[in-house]
Motif scaffolding. Structure first.
Motif, PDB file in Angstrom:
ATOM      1  N   GLY A  99      90.121 -49.536  82.355  1.00 38.40           N
ATOM      2  CA  GLY A  99      90.860 -48.220  81.536  1.00 38.40           C
ATOM      3  C   GLY A  99      89.997 -46.955  81.722  1.00 38.40           C
ATOM      4  O   GLY A  99      89.032 -46.756  81.194  1.00 38.40           O
ATOM      5  N   GLY A 100      90.775 -45.740  82.228  1.00 37.37           N
ATOM      6  CA  GLY A 100      89.899 -44.456  82.523  1.00 37.37           C
ATOM      7  C   GLY A 100      90.292 -43.294  81.653  1.00 37.37           C
ATOM      8  O   GLY A 100      90.013 -42.494  81.869  1.00 37.37           O
ATOM      9  N   GLY A 101      91.130 -43.778  80.423  1.00 36.51           N
ATOM     10  CA  GLY A 101      91.442 -42.886  79.429  1.00 36.51           C
ATOM     11  C   GLY A 101      90.364 -43.084  78.257  1.00 36.51           C
ATOM     12  O   GLY A 101      89.267 -43.393  78.334  1.00 36.51           O
ATOM     13  N   ASN A 102      90.734 -42.357  77.305  1.00 42.77           N
ATOM     14  CA  ASN A 102      89.534 -42.182  76.086  1.00 42.77           C
ATOM     15  C   ASN A 102      89.351 -43.417  75.577  1.00 42.77           C
ATOM     16  O   ASN A 102      88.404 -43.668  75.052  1.00 42.77           O
ATOM     17  N   SER A 103      90.316 -44.278  75.204  1.00 43.07           N
ATOM     18  CA  SER A 103      90.271 -45.656  74.701  1.00 43.07           C
ATOM     19  C   SER A 103      89.181 -46.542  75.637  1.00 43.07           C
ATOM     20  O   SER A 103      88.058 -46.997  75.035  1.00 43.07           O
ATOM     21  N   GLY A 104      89.311 -46.575  76.639  1.00 45.88           N
ATOM     22  CA  GLY A 104      88.321 -47.040  77.849  1.00 45.88           C
ATOM     23  C   GLY A 104      87.035 -46.793  77.721  1.00 45.88           C
ATOM     24  O   GLY A 104      86.099 -47.285  77.662  1.00 45.88           O
ATOM     25  N   ALA A 105      87.119 -45.335  77.772  1.00 48.19           N
ATOM     26  CA  ALA A 105      85.534 -44.779  77.646  1.00 48.19           C
ATOM     27  C   ALA A 105      85.106 -44.874  76.204  1.00 48.19           C
ATOM     28  O   ALA A 105      83.753 -45.349  76.452  1.00 48.19           O
ATOM     29  N   GLN A 106      85.785 -45.155  75.477  1.00 50.32           N
ATOM     30  CA  GLN A 106      85.030 -44.881  73.819  1.00 50.32           C
ATOM     31  C   GLN A 106      84.677 -46.663  73.853  1.00 50.32           C
ATOM     32  O   GLN A 106      83.587 -46.812  73.287  1.00 50.32           O
ATOM     33  N   ILE A 107      85.413 -47.436  74.020  1.00 50.32           N
ATOM     34  CA  ILE A 107      85.023 -49.027  73.852  1.00 50.32           C
ATOM     35  C   ILE A 107      83.930 -49.141  74.860  1.00 50.32           C
ATOM     36  O   ILE A 107      82.892 -50.025  74.497  1.00 50.32           O
ATOM     37  N   ALA A 108      84.062 -48.697  76.044  1.00 48.40           N
ATOM     38  CA  ALA A 108      82.983 -48.976  77.204  1.00 48.40           C
ATOM     39  C   ALA A 108      81.501 -48.435  76.482  1.00 48.40           C
ATOM     40  O   ALA A 108      80.535 -49.135  76.585  1.00 48.40           O
TER      41      ALA A 108
END
Length: 361
Positions: free
Chosen positions: A178-187
């Motif tokens: 996922g390339g949105g905010n959730s993906g970036a924050q969890i990564a």
């Protein structure tokens, strides 16, 4: 027994509370029906490290500022839950927690709201159920073959959940999609922990917003786009023209440390991991799908209003096929920035005014 009121609001999260605030200001009788047993909406289920995109004073519902955090730090989910709980009590909003709405139906000049605790008859309904209860996972080839753990954003809590019992030095391998905010924050959360080997996967190269951009600026951009469209000027592109990911401190730290580099989307999953178009293979113990949500609108199915992509056509928040129904907080299609704390107030105000005018006829 059927209970009667002017307006039923379905959902008691941030959108439902904002609706209640403005309905009261319009002098209407209303009830807010919420399936959750306690206040706080979806914020009660967010991951541990989540932070808002803006300081507290720029993340508030109408009528009451969110209390500031020490040193201007951005609030976490727990701070938001406390704020929403206090907001509900401060304005004495008639929220009935633990009441699940099953269906909204037409009945003559009113709408009937069927719940698991009884029936309501209302002259208008505001649907504010959001999207959190409808996580979306794409139909990726081989998804059913993968033998590791699969979870969506809604089930992620913290890196410790991936620890190997009895071996603190062992590292799990996790793919975050996922390339949105959730993906970036969890990564970023997993990468900064050090106990997890993270592979971040996005369909297109991630677009980080400038580091000085936060929710305040995003709201201003969304507002400017709305005004331009209302005045017949060209579409400015809104927030999407700036980028996809707000560089909150943990994301910035992981990015600057070189731990947040994205790979292109894999072509398929295997029993042990993911395979890419070039033939390469990455083993994984778990996959976190940060792939978004769909609007939770099953309770509106009897009205037969849904169109392409599952959306209901609206003018502002009002459903075009049923003027007694308003939709609030699902995304820009129900009001610019209406899925945010700071943005939902304006859409809620407009919906309450529209309903008050309709009921005055």
């Amino acid at each position: 027994m059927t209970r009667h009121t002017d307006v039923v609001v379905v959902g008691g999260g941030q959108a439902g509370l904002a609706a209640g605030y403005h309905l009261r200001r319009q002098g209407l009788d209303f009830a807010v029906l919420d399936a959750d047993p306690e206040p706080g909406g979806s914020w009660r289920y967010m991951w541990d490290s989540l932070r808002l995109f803006s300081p507290a004073e720029h993340s508030s519902l109408p009528g009451r500022l969110m209390p500031a955090r020490p040193c201007g730090t951005y609030p976490g989910a727990g701070h938001v839950v406390a704020y929403l709980s206090d907001y509900e009590k401060r304005y004495d909003l008639p929220v009935q927690h633990g009441t699940r709405v099953d269906a909204v139906c037409r009945d003559g000049d009113g709408l009937v709201v069927e719940t698991d605790t009884g029936t309501w008859r209302a002259r208008a309904v505001i649907s504010a159920t959001g999207t959190w209860s409808r996580p979306f996972v794409p139909a990726v080839p081989g998804r059913g073959r993968f033998t590791g753990r699969q979870l969506h954003t809604v089930s992620y809590r913290c890196p410790a959940d991936f620890a190997i019992p009895g071996d603190r030095s062992a590292r799990r391998s996790v793919i975050v999609v996922g390339g949105g905010n959730s993906g970036a924050q969890i990564a970023a959360d997993l990468a900064l922990d050090g106990g997890v080997q993270v592979t971040w996967v996005t369909r297109r190269p991630p677009r980080f917003l400038p580091d000085d951009i936060d929710g305040r600026a995003l709201f201003d951009v969304a507002t400017a786009r709305r005004r331009a469209l209302e005045q017949g000027r060209g579409d400015t592109g809104g927030v999407a023209s700036l980028g996809d990911i707000v560089a909150v401190p943990p994301v910035r730290a992981a990015r600057d440390a070189g731990r947040l580099s994205a790979k292109p989307m894999f072509t398929r999953l295997t029993a042990t991991g993911a395979r890419w178009a070039d033939g390469g293979h990455t083993c994984a113990d778990a996959i976190v799908w940060c792939t978004g949500f769909r609007p939770a609108l099953a309770h509106l199915a009897p009205l037969d209003l849904r169109g392409p992509r599952g959306h209901i056509a609206t003018a502002g928040t009002r459903a075009l096929g049923e003027p007694r129904l308003h939709l609030l907080g699902y995304g820009d299609w129900t009001g610019p920035a209406s899925a945010t704390l700071i943005g939902v107030g304006r859409a809620a105000r407009d919906a309450a005014r529209d309903i008050a005018l309709l009921l005055s006829d």
